[in-house]
Design a protein around this motif. Structure first.
Motif, PDB file in Angstrom:
ATOM      1  N   ILE A   1       0.848  -1.185   0.000  1.00 37.86           N
ATOM      2  CA  ILE A   1       0.000   0.000   0.000  1.00 37.86           C
ATOM      3  C   ILE A   1       0.885   1.238   0.000  1.00 37.86           C
ATOM      4  O   ILE A   1       1.831   1.322   0.785  1.00 37.86           O
ATOM      5  N   ASN A   2       0.590   2.189  -0.885  1.00 38.80           N
ATOM      6  CA  ASN A   2       1.247   3.488  -0.890  1.00 38.80           C
ATOM      7  C   ASN A   2       0.204   4.501  -0.451  1.00 38.80           C
ATOM      8  O   ASN A   2      -0.586   4.978  -1.251  1.00 38.80           O
ATOM      9  N   ARG A   3       0.170   4.791   0.841  1.00 42.96           N
ATOM     10  CA  ARG A   3      -0.858   5.672   1.398  1.00 42.96           C
ATOM     11  C   ARG A   3      -0.705   7.110   0.909  1.00 42.96           C
ATOM     12  O   ARG A   3      -1.691   7.819   0.770  1.00 42.96           O
ATOM     13  N   ASP A   4       0.518   7.555   0.645  1.00 41.52           N
ATOM     14  CA  ASP A   4       0.738   8.922   0.175  1.00 41.52           C
ATOM     15  C   ASP A   4       0.093   9.162  -1.189  1.00 41.52           C
ATOM     16  O   ASP A   4      -0.471  10.216  -1.441  1.00 41.52           O
ATOM     17  N   ARG A   5       0.188   8.177  -2.063  1.00 38.66           N
ATOM     18  CA  ARG A   5      -0.375   8.301  -3.410  1.00 38.66           C
ATOM     19  C   ARG A   5      -1.784   7.735  -3.519  1.00 38.66           C
ATOM     20  O   ARG A   5      -2.431   7.886  -4.542  1.00 38.66           O
ATOM     21  N   GLY A   6      -2.250   7.034  -2.486  1.00 40.55           N
ATOM     22  CA  GLY A   6      -3.584   6.443  -2.516  1.00 40.55           C
ATOM     23  C   GLY A   6      -3.663   5.255  -3.455  1.00 40.55           C
ATOM     24  O   GLY A   6      -4.695   5.006  -4.072  1.00 40.55           O
TER      25      GLY A   6
END
Length: 65
Positions: free
Chosen positions: A30-35
């Motif tokens: 998961i890349n939370r910064d990029r969604g």
């Protein structure tokens, strides 16, 4: 639509948009910064990692042990 905050690695999801709509997958990162989430499609005969927006997936079950 689920936000990226309710998803975690290992969760089973269903793809809700794009060319893989309707397929089942497991979240591998998961890349939370990029969604964005990277998933492995389960309905294919080989491992296929796909990166897509988190809004395109819906959680179907929690992490499998």
């Amino acid at each position: 639509k689920p936000s990226v905050e309710v998803l975690s690695e290992g969760d089973m999801v269903e793809v809700m948009g794009g060319p893989f709509k309707g397929m089942r997958a497991r979240i591998v990162s998961i890349n939370r910064d990029r969604g964005e989430v990277t998933v492995e499609l389960l309905d294919t005969p080989y491992t296929m990692p796909i990166t897509m927006y988190a809004e395109y997936v819906r959680k179907t079950s929690e992490k499998q042990s």
